[in-house]
Design a protein around this motif. Sequence first.
Motif, short mmCIF file in Angstrom:
data_model
loop_
_atom_site.label_atom_id
_atom_site.label_comp_id
_atom_site.label_asym_id
_atom_site.label_seq_id
_atom_site.Cartn_x
_atom_site.Cartn_y
_atom_site.Cartn_z
N LEU A 112 6.05 13.21 -12.58
CA LEU A 112 6.41 13.05 -13.99
C LEU A 112 5.18 12.94 -14.87
O LEU A 112 5.13 13.52 -15.96
CB LEU A 112 7.31 11.82 -14.16
N VAL A 113 4.18 12.21 -14.40
CA VAL A 113 2.94 12.09 -15.17
C VAL A 113 2.28 13.46 -15.32
O VAL A 113 1.85 13.83 -16.42
CB VAL A 113 1.98 11.07 -14.50
N GLU A 114 2.21 14.23 -14.24
CA GLU A 114 1.59 15.55 -14.31
C GLU A 114 2.37 16.51 -15.20
O GLU A 114 1.78 17.33 -15.90
CB GLU A 114 1.43 16.12 -12.90
N LEU A 115 3.72 16.39 -15.21
CA LEU A 115 4.52 17.22 -16.11
C LEU A 115 4.21 16.92 -17.58
O LEU A 115 4.45 17.75 -18.46
CB LEU A 115 6.02 17.01 -15.85
N HIS A 116 3.69 15.72 -17.85
CA HIS A 116 3.31 15.32 -19.21
C HIS A 116 1.83 15.59 -19.47
O HIS A 116 1.28 15.12 -20.47
CB HIS A 116 3.64 13.85 -19.44
N GLY A 117 1.17 16.34 -18.59
CA GLY A 117 -0.23 16.68 -18.78
C GLY A 117 -1.19 15.56 -18.44
O GLY A 117 -2.36 15.60 -18.83
N GLY A 118 -0.71 14.57 -17.70
CA GLY A 118 -1.54 13.42 -17.38
C GLY A 118 -1.92 13.35 -15.92
O GLY A 118 -1.70 14.29 -15.15
N ARG A 119 -2.48 12.21 -15.55
CA ARG A 119 -2.87 11.98 -14.17
C ARG A 119 -2.71 10.49 -13.86
O ARG A 119 -2.70 9.66 -14.76
CB ARG A 119 -4.30 12.45 -13.92
N VAL A 120 -2.62 10.18 -12.57
CA VAL A 120 -2.47 8.80 -12.13
C VAL A 120 -3.41 8.56 -10.96
O VAL A 120 -3.64 9.46 -10.15
CB VAL A 120 -0.99 8.49 -11.74
N ASP A 121 -3.99 7.38 -10.92
CA ASP A 121 -4.81 7.03 -9.77
C ASP A 121 -4.54 5.57 -9.40
O ASP A 121 -3.92 4.83 -10.15
CB ASP A 121 -6.30 7.30 -10.02
N VAL A 122 -5.03 5.22 -8.22
CA VAL A 122 -4.80 3.87 -7.69
C VAL A 122 -6.11 3.34 -7.13
O VAL A 122 -6.93 4.10 -6.62
CB VAL A 122 -3.69 3.87 -6.61
N ARG A 123 -6.26 2.04 -7.24
CA ARG A 123 -7.42 1.36 -6.67
C ARG A 123 -6.90 0.12 -5.95
O ARG A 123 -6.02 -0.58 -6.44
CB ARG A 123 -8.38 0.97 -7.79
N SER A 124 -7.45 -0.14 -4.77
CA SER A 124 -7.12 -1.36 -4.03
C SER A 124 -8.28 -1.67 -3.10
O SER A 124 -8.89 -0.75 -2.54
CB SER A 124 -5.84 -1.19 -3.22
N ASP A 125 -8.57 -2.94 -2.96
CA ASP A 125 -9.65 -3.36 -2.05
C ASP A 125 -9.13 -3.66 -0.65
O ASP A 125 -9.83 -4.26 0.15
CB ASP A 125 -10.37 -4.59 -2.63
N GLY A 126 -7.88 -3.26 -0.38
CA GLY A 126 -7.35 -3.41 0.97
C GLY A 126 -6.22 -4.41 1.06
O GLY A 126 -5.74 -4.96 0.06
N SER A 127 -5.78 -4.64 2.28
CA SER A 127 -4.64 -5.49 2.56
C SER A 127 -4.82 -6.90 1.98
O SER A 127 -5.86 -7.53 2.15
CB SER A 127 -4.45 -5.58 4.07
N GLY A 128 -3.78 -7.34 1.26
CA GLY A 128 -3.78 -8.68 0.69
C GLY A 128 -4.63 -8.84 -0.56
O GLY A 128 -4.78 -9.94 -1.07
N ARG A 129 -5.15 -7.73 -1.10
CA ARG A 129 -6.07 -7.83 -2.23
C ARG A 129 -5.55 -7.16 -3.49
O ARG A 129 -6.31 -6.87 -4.41
CB ARG A 129 -7.41 -7.26 -1.83
N GLY A 130 -4.26 -6.90 -3.56
CA GLY A 130 -3.66 -6.34 -4.76
C GLY A 130 -3.99 -4.88 -4.96
O GLY A 130 -4.66 -4.25 -4.15
N SER A 131 -3.47 -4.35 -6.08
CA SER A 131 -3.72 -2.95 -6.41
C SER A 131 -3.67 -2.77 -7.92
O SER A 131 -3.14 -3.62 -8.65
CB SER A 131 -2.70 -2.04 -5.73
N ALA A 132 -4.24 -1.66 -8.37
CA ALA A 132 -4.22 -1.32 -9.79
C ALA A 132 -3.91 0.17 -9.92
O ALA A 132 -4.61 1.00 -9.36
CB ALA A 132 -5.57 -1.63 -10.43
#
Length: 193
Positions: free
Chosen positions: A147-167
């Motif tokens: 859906l993001v790409e259909l709107h001309g956008g992009r998505v990415d993810v960052r995480s420092d590993g297990s138990g350390r959350g994500s963004a």
Amino acid sequence: MTRLLDDLLDVSRITRGRIVLRNQILDLRDTAHSAIESLGPLMAEHRTQLEVDICPDEVPVHGDPARLQQVQANLLSNACKYSQAGGSVRFELRREDGEAVIRVTDNGCGIEPELLPRIFDLFVQGDQSIARSEGGLGIGLTLLRSLVELHGGRVDVRSDGSGRGSAFTVRLPLAPAERVNVSEASSRGASRG
């Protein structure tokens, strides 16, 4: 079960090029508020602490309001589901370098480094114990990226590993100023008539 079926149908429509977007110039702040409101019961059930930081200025994008609300609700839902009860989630909406930027950060279970490159692939899942308890099948992030790409956008993810959350960060092009101004002028002219 209904939501899973809807997501599968949406992925199928997208892969076959049969999804129809009802695009218009909209203020992304409106869909953000709607997404946050729709996730209220889930957040309350999980006792999730939600911090919201939405810029005060208009965030004009050209897109389908229902689908952009779906993107934001998906990000919030995942952050809530993959956090422990009482966890914290931060939702940000900004304008940066000609783009609308949505960022959802959590202090949840995180993502293993080897999974990060494939996290948006169909049927890829993280921690199975958490995913299965919430009914995840590895469809939501694939749909979100599409859906993001259909709107001309992009998505990415960052995480420092297990138990350390994500963004998760979604970037969408801002609507050109002249198109927004034309749209605003048209609505002002129509209201005077």
